[in-house]
Motif scaffolding. Sequence first.
Motif, PDB file in Angstrom:
ATOM      1  N   SER A  18      81.381  37.233  63.859  1.00  0.00           N
ATOM      2  CA  SER A  18      80.564  37.522  64.852  1.00  0.00           C
ATOM      3  C   SER A  18      80.661  36.532  65.890  1.00  0.00           C
ATOM      4  CB  SER A  18      79.176  37.807  64.287  1.00  0.00           C
ATOM      5  OG  SER A  18      78.624  36.296  63.900  1.00  0.00           O
ATOM      6  N   GLY A  19      81.284  35.393  65.833  1.00  0.00           N
ATOM      7  CA  GLY A  19      81.421  34.300  66.807  1.00  0.00           C
ATOM      8  C   GLY A  19      82.607  34.487  67.646  1.00  0.00           C
ATOM      9  N   ILE A  20      83.216  35.520  67.438  1.00  0.00           N
ATOM     10  CA  ILE A  20      84.232  35.924  68.374  1.00  0.00           C
ATOM     11  C   ILE A  20      84.109  36.598  69.803  1.00  0.00           C
ATOM     12  CG2 ILE A  20      86.690  37.304  68.645  1.00  0.00           C
ATOM     13  CD1 ILE A  20      87.217  36.971  65.622  1.00  0.00           C
ATOM     14  N   ARG A  21      84.458  36.154  70.591  1.00  0.00           N
ATOM     15  CA  ARG A  21      84.096  36.497  72.203  1.00  0.00           C
ATOM     16  C   ARG A  21      85.209  36.689  73.026  1.00  0.00           C
ATOM     17  NH1 ARG A  21      80.068  37.642  69.456  1.00  0.00           N
ATOM     18  NH2 ARG A  21      77.756  37.034  70.161  1.00  0.00           N
ATOM     19  N   ILE A  22      85.511  37.976  73.546  1.00  0.00           N
ATOM     20  CA  ILE A  22      86.593  38.028  74.416  1.00  0.00           C
ATOM     21  C   ILE A  22      85.955  38.112  75.784  1.00  0.00           C
ATOM     22  CG2 ILE A  22      88.436  39.684  75.298  1.00  0.00           C
ATOM     23  CD1 ILE A  22      88.516  40.775  72.191  1.00  0.00           C
ATOM     24  N   VAL A  23      86.660  37.238  76.603  1.00  0.00           N
ATOM     25  CA  VAL A  23      85.975  37.218  78.194  1.00  0.00           C
ATOM     26  C   VAL A  23      87.318  37.967  78.933  1.00  0.00           C
ATOM     27  CG1 VAL A  23      85.576  35.974  80.085  1.00  0.00           C
ATOM     28  CG2 VAL A  23      84.743  35.295  77.863  1.00  0.00           C
ATOM     29  N   ASN A  24      87.212  39.019  79.734  1.00  0.00           N
ATOM     30  CA  ASN A  24      88.108  39.535  80.602  1.00  0.00           C
ATOM     31  C   ASN A  24      88.595  38.659  81.671  1.00  0.00           C
ATOM     32  OD1 ASN A  24      87.860  41.969  78.955  1.00  0.00           O
ATOM     33  ND2 ASN A  24      86.318  42.557  80.287  1.00  0.00           N
ATOM     34  N   GLN A  25      89.751  38.991  82.112  1.00  0.00           N
ATOM     35  CA  GLN A  25      90.355  38.130  83.220  1.00  0.00           C
ATOM     36  C   GLN A  25      89.599  38.270  84.595  1.00  0.00           C
ATOM     37  OE1 GLN A  25      93.288  36.494  82.916  1.00  0.00           O
ATOM     38  NE2 GLN A  25      93.106  35.655  85.054  1.00  0.00           N
ATOM     39  N   GLY A  26      89.165  37.273  85.190  1.00  0.00           N
ATOM     40  CA  GLY A  26      88.345  37.453  86.416  1.00  0.00           C
ATOM     41  C   GLY A  26      86.908  37.107  86.067  1.00  0.00           C
ATOM     42  N   ASN A  27      86.570  36.926  84.956  1.00  0.00           N
ATOM     43  CA  ASN A  27      85.535  36.549  84.453  1.00  0.00           C
ATOM     44  C   ASN A  27      85.224  35.146  83.909  1.00  0.00           C
ATOM     45  OD1 ASN A  27      84.835  39.259  85.210  1.00  0.00           O
ATOM     46  ND2 ASN A  27      84.345  39.930  83.208  1.00  0.00           N
ATOM     47  N   GLU A  28      84.025  34.712  83.776  1.00  0.00           N
ATOM     48  CA  GLU A  28      83.610  33.264  83.083  1.00  0.00           C
ATOM     49  C   GLU A  28      82.266  33.864  82.324  1.00  0.00           C
ATOM     50  OE1 GLU A  28      83.400  30.179  85.932  1.00  0.00           O
ATOM     51  OE2 GLU A  28      85.320  29.726  85.844  1.00  0.00           O
ATOM     52  N   ALA A  29      81.910  32.991  81.405  1.00  0.00           N
ATOM     53  CA  ALA A  29      80.914  33.203  80.409  1.00  0.00           C
ATOM     54  C   ALA A  29      80.078  31.849  80.505  1.00  0.00           C
ATOM     55  CB  ALA A  29      81.004  33.904  79.305  1.00  0.00           C
ATOM     56  N   LEU A  30      78.776  31.632  80.373  1.00  0.00           N
ATOM     57  CA  LEU A  30      78.285  30.243  80.145  1.00  0.00           C
ATOM     58  C   LEU A  30      77.484  30.512  78.616  1.00  0.00           C
ATOM     59  CD1 LEU A  30      76.192  29.903  83.062  1.00  0.00           C
ATOM     60  CD2 LEU A  30      78.281  28.792  82.707  1.00  0.00           C
ATOM     61  N   VAL A  31      77.557  29.489  77.980  1.00  0.00           N
ATOM     62  CA  VAL A  31      77.206  29.449  76.625  1.00  0.00           C
ATOM     63  C   VAL A  31      76.124  28.137  76.292  1.00  0.00           C
ATOM     64  CG1 VAL A  31      77.941  28.740  74.120  1.00  0.00           C
ATOM     65  CG2 VAL A  31      79.687  29.764  75.739  1.00  0.00           C
ATOM     66  N   GLU A  32      75.166  28.831  75.781  1.00  0.00           N
ATOM     67  CA  GLU A  32      73.962  28.044  75.361  1.00  0.00           C
ATOM     68  C   GLU A  32      74.073  27.353  73.815  1.00  0.00           C
ATOM     69  OE1 GLU A  32      70.172  29.497  76.407  1.00  0.00           O
ATOM     70  OE2 GLU A  32      70.490  29.013  78.617  1.00  0.00           O
ATOM     71  N   ASN A  33      73.856  26.296  73.623  1.00  0.00           N
ATOM     72  CA  ASN A  33      73.766  25.656  72.260  1.00  0.00           C
ATOM     73  C   ASN A  33      72.418  25.533  71.732  1.00  0.00           C
ATOM     74  OD1 ASN A  33      74.022  24.140  69.960  1.00  0.00           O
ATOM     75  ND2 ASN A  33      75.893  23.401  70.559  1.00  0.00           N
ATOM     76  N   LEU A  34      71.613  26.415  70.929  1.00  0.00           N
ATOM     77  CA  LEU A  34      70.450  26.097  70.514  1.00  0.00           C
ATOM     78  C   LEU A  34      69.619  26.257  71.717  1.00  0.00           C
ATOM     79  CD1 LEU A  34      70.748  23.996  67.481  1.00  0.00           C
ATOM     80  CD2 LEU A  34      70.435  26.007  67.353  1.00  0.00           C
ATOM     81  N   GLY A  35      69.682  27.222  72.484  1.00  0.00           N
ATOM     82  CA  GLY A  35      68.722  27.514  73.919  1.00  0.00           C
ATOM     83  C   GLY A  35      68.984  26.264  74.873  1.00  0.00           C
ATOM     84  N   LYS A  36      70.214  25.409  74.977  1.00  0.00           N
ATOM     85  CA  LYS A  36      70.359  24.491  76.069  1.00  0.00           C
ATOM     86  C   LYS A  36      71.812  24.757  76.446  1.00  0.00           C
ATOM     87  CE  LYS A  36      69.772  19.572  76.983  1.00  0.00           C
ATOM     88  NZ  LYS A  36      69.516  18.398  76.505  1.00  0.00           N
ATOM     89  N   TYR A  37      71.890  24.594  77.874  1.00  0.00           N
ATOM     90  CA  TYR A  37      73.302  24.661  78.261  1.00  0.00           C
ATOM     91  C   TYR A  37      73.709  23.309  78.348  1.00  0.00           C
ATOM     92  CZ  TYR A  37      77.163  25.400  81.481  1.00  0.00           C
ATOM     93  OH  TYR A  37      78.420  25.068  82.082  1.00  0.00           O
ATOM     94  N   GLN A  38      74.900  23.125  77.656  1.00  0.00           N
ATOM     95  CA  GLN A  38      75.439  21.625  77.557  1.00  0.00           C
ATOM     96  C   GLN A  38      77.033  21.816  78.451  1.00  0.00           C
ATOM     97  OE1 GLN A  38      75.335  21.181  73.326  1.00  0.00           O
ATOM     98  NE2 GLN A  38      73.064  20.328  73.565  1.00  0.00           N
ATOM     99  N   GLY A  39      77.186  22.539  79.236  1.00  0.00           N
ATOM    100  CA  GLY A  39      78.504  22.658  79.841  1.00  0.00           C
ATOM    101  C   GLY A  39      79.484  23.309  79.580  1.00  0.00           C
ATOM    102  N   LYS A  40      79.300  24.039  78.321  1.00  0.00           N
ATOM    103  CA  LYS A  40      80.401  24.959  77.975  1.00  0.00           C
ATOM    104  C   LYS A  40      80.615  26.395  78.439  1.00  0.00           C
ATOM    105  CE  LYS A  40      82.321  26.626  73.555  1.00  0.00           C
ATOM    106  NZ  LYS A  40      82.098  26.731  72.159  1.00  0.00           N
ATOM    107  N   LYS A  41      81.763  26.640  79.067  1.00  0.00           N
ATOM    108  CA  LYS A  41      82.215  27.857  79.561  1.00  0.00           C
ATOM    109  C   LYS A  41      83.258  28.510  78.768  1.00  0.00           C
ATOM    110  CE  LYS A  41      81.308  26.584  84.492  1.00  0.00           C
ATOM    111  NZ  LYS A  41      81.983  26.320  85.611  1.00  0.00           N
TER     112      LYS A  41
END
Length: 173
Positions: A18-41
């Motif tokens: 369930s942790g696998i994510r695919i991001v399409n070309q031309g896109n970016e995604a932001l990831v929050e760690n326990l509800g807080k954004y820590q700079g992970k894209k």
Amino acid sequence: MNELVMAMAIAFGATALSGIRIVNQGNEALVENLGKYQGKKLEPGLNYLIPVVERVVCQQTVRERVIDVPPQQCVTRDNVMITADAVVYWRIVDLEKSYYKVENLKSAMTNLVLTQIRSEMGKLELDETFTARERVNEVLLRDLDVATDPWGVKVTRVELRDIIPSKAVQESM
């Protein structure tokens, strides 16, 4: 006992997948760690998130987009009512800012463009609105690009499409 081990193995495997994510070309995604954004894209391609701990909160295209600004009433410097509309080309350059600095980016940009068009048309007389289109486009581009910079947006082009005087003015012409 064997069934319990098998059930736990299946549950663990499902959680891990369930942790696998695919991001399409031309896109970016932001990831929050326990509800807080820590700079992970997440960049385009296959990515892995720690299940339950990390989650994708925003996935957007970073390709150029278009906003079709609806026609609106403007008053020129010589108090003539005109209707003007435009097209704005823009793209996200900083996904973090565009997600966390403004609630509804597209609506905010549309409203900003509408107010800028009214402001610029108010500085011109009716006959100037037809001849100064290129100059107005340049001013709108410069002003919008500066105004949207805190939102992580780059305005690449602004084009006034139609400038139509009111019916009374058209009849008198």
